[in-house]
Write a protein that holds these residues in place. Sequence first.
Motif, PDB file in Angstrom:
ATOM      1  N   LYS A   1       3.908  -5.870   2.039  1.00 41.07           N
ATOM      2  CA  LYS A   1       4.983  -6.725   1.519  1.00 41.07           C
ATOM      3  C   LYS A   1       4.543  -8.174   1.327  1.00 41.07           C
ATOM      4  CE  LYS A   1       8.964  -8.928   3.830  1.00 41.07           C
ATOM      5  NZ  LYS A   1      10.014  -8.854   4.860  1.00 41.07           N
ATOM      6  N   LEU A   2       3.913  -8.767   2.333  1.00 39.46           N
ATOM      7  CA  LEU A   2       3.594 -10.196   2.255  1.00 39.46           C
ATOM      8  C   LEU A   2       2.591 -10.469   1.136  1.00 39.46           C
ATOM      9  CD1 LEU A   2       3.438 -11.289   5.996  1.00 39.46           C
ATOM     10  CD2 LEU A   2       5.390 -11.314   4.433  1.00 39.46           C
ATOM     11  N   GLU A   3       1.569  -9.635   1.012  1.00 38.52           N
ATOM     12  CA  GLU A   3       0.577  -9.824  -0.041  1.00 38.52           C
ATOM     13  C   GLU A   3       1.234  -9.663  -1.411  1.00 38.52           C
ATOM     14  OE1 GLU A   3       0.261  -7.916   2.627  1.00 38.52           O
ATOM     15  OE2 GLU A   3      -1.284  -9.009   3.718  1.00 38.52           O
ATOM     16  N   ARG A   4       2.071  -8.632  -1.556  1.00 40.42           N
ATOM     17  CA  ARG A   4       2.693  -8.379  -2.861  1.00 40.42           C
ATOM     18  C   ARG A   4       3.627  -9.504  -3.266  1.00 40.42           C
ATOM     19  NH1 ARG A   4       4.017  -1.920  -2.638  1.00 40.42           N
ATOM     20  NH2 ARG A   4       5.103  -2.376  -4.586  1.00 40.42           N
ATOM     21  N   ILE A   5       4.289 -10.115  -2.295  1.00 36.89           N
ATOM     22  CA  ILE A   5       5.196 -11.221  -2.607  1.00 36.89           C
ATOM     23  C   ILE A   5       4.402 -12.518  -2.815  1.00 36.89           C
ATOM     24  CG2 ILE A   5       7.076 -12.638  -1.649  1.00 36.89           C
ATOM     25  CD1 ILE A   5       8.067 -10.082  -0.205  1.00 36.89           C
ATOM     26  N   GLY A   6       3.184 -12.555  -2.308  1.00 37.00           N
ATOM     27  CA  GLY A   6       2.394 -13.772  -2.450  1.00 37.00           C
ATOM     28  C   GLY A   6       2.651 -14.799  -1.357  1.00 37.00           C
ATOM     29  N   VAL A   7       3.037 -14.312  -0.161  1.00 33.81           N
ATOM     30  CA  VAL A   7       3.234 -15.213   0.984  1.00 33.81           C
ATOM     31  C   VAL A   7       1.867 -15.587   1.553  1.00 33.81           C
ATOM     32  CG1 VAL A   7       4.211 -15.433   3.300  1.00 33.81           C
ATOM     33  CG2 VAL A   7       5.444 -14.133   1.532  1.00 33.81           C
ATOM     34  N   GLU A   8       1.565 -16.872   1.591  1.00 36.20           N
ATOM     35  CA  GLU A   8       0.319 -17.346   2.200  1.00 36.20           C
ATOM     36  C   GLU A   8       0.609 -17.845   3.606  1.00 36.20           C
ATOM     37  OE1 GLU A   8      -2.166 -20.024  -0.063  1.00 36.20           O
ATOM     38  OE2 GLU A   8      -1.147 -19.370  -1.897  1.00 36.20           O
TER      39      GLU A   8
END
Lengths: 191, 191
Positions: B98-105
């Motif tokens: 989820k975090l990678e797909r949303i682009g959360v750094e």
Amino acid sequence: MDPHVSPVGLDKAYRLINHGPTVLVSARAGGVDNVMAAAWACALDFAPSKLTVVLDKIAATRGLVEASGSFVIQVPTVAQLELTRAVGTRSLGEEPDKLERIGVELFRMADIEAPFVRGCSAWLACRVIPEPHIQQAYDLFIAEVVGAWADTRVFRDGRWFFESAGPEWRSLHHVSGGHFYAIGEPLAAPA
Amino acid sequence: MDPHVSPVGLDKAYRLINHGPTVLVSARAGGVDNVMAAAWACALDFAPSKLTVVLDKIAATRGLVEASGSFVIQVPTVAQLELTRAVGTRSLGEEPDKLERIGVELFRMADIEAPFVRGCSAWLACRVIPEPHIQQAYDLFIAEVVGAWADTRVFRDGRWFFESAGPEWRSLHHVSGGHFYAIGEPLAAPA
């Protein structure tokens, strides 16, 4: 009753405070009314609708809440900035006629003990769910919302209309001391 | 570390959330990071600085908070509106990436287990104060703030500068569904 004050379904009551406004807390016991300001009020649940509010032990309003088991949370407007600051800094203990001197106008709702502050944009009538440990240890009160109303000039059909209601209707968001922000412009996130 | 990220004194940490923004809650346990959105977070005390946050039993982040006893509350900006909506509606259980797909750094702070979300305006590192009854009965978590930081482009000298920091820095205030307001203009009440 003011024809602009309209009931809000309890399933939508959280929307009245979901955007984090500073609120006024009112209560009545033994024939005494008081109103204080609180930045630390927050929705807690949808159904049954619940909220939390922090009431310091030095606040006279806390005693009225403890005696009556009920209070009203209301959302003040930019037009009530001075009133909000005044009820939040002046004490009923030092000024028994605090509300009259500040110019707070109260009205009543059937079957609800706590007074309502005229001129606010929304009101949530609350019944305390007794949790003595957290009340004592953290000054934190949990309550069920038993009735909700809003002024239809700024909240109707389950949503706020801050963008079209005129700047005097915007909610207040306290930072510290005399410093507040008004709520700003609407944003819509993609689904 | 990003040179704009500067520590905030714990006595002023409440000012980072006092105006009622919707926040992001991040946590890490067993090598897994997650981030969720929460409109129901609220200051609780000044010193020691404390706050409350509601974490639903279906939220994967809650499990990480319970396992680690810690989390970070951060204040997202208008520039992060889509990110905020996405982390609040998409589930780690259904999308492990989820975090990678949303682009959360994410970035890390020394001695703090929970991750920090890059691009936010403020961060409060929190340690859970165990209160099993209210966690279970109300999904309500109480925590002590053990560290606070802000981006000096929008918060410095103990205060927000939303009015001069550019519209992309304003905080988000969720109403319901995809509807948010940005924080608005400053107001100063007479003392």
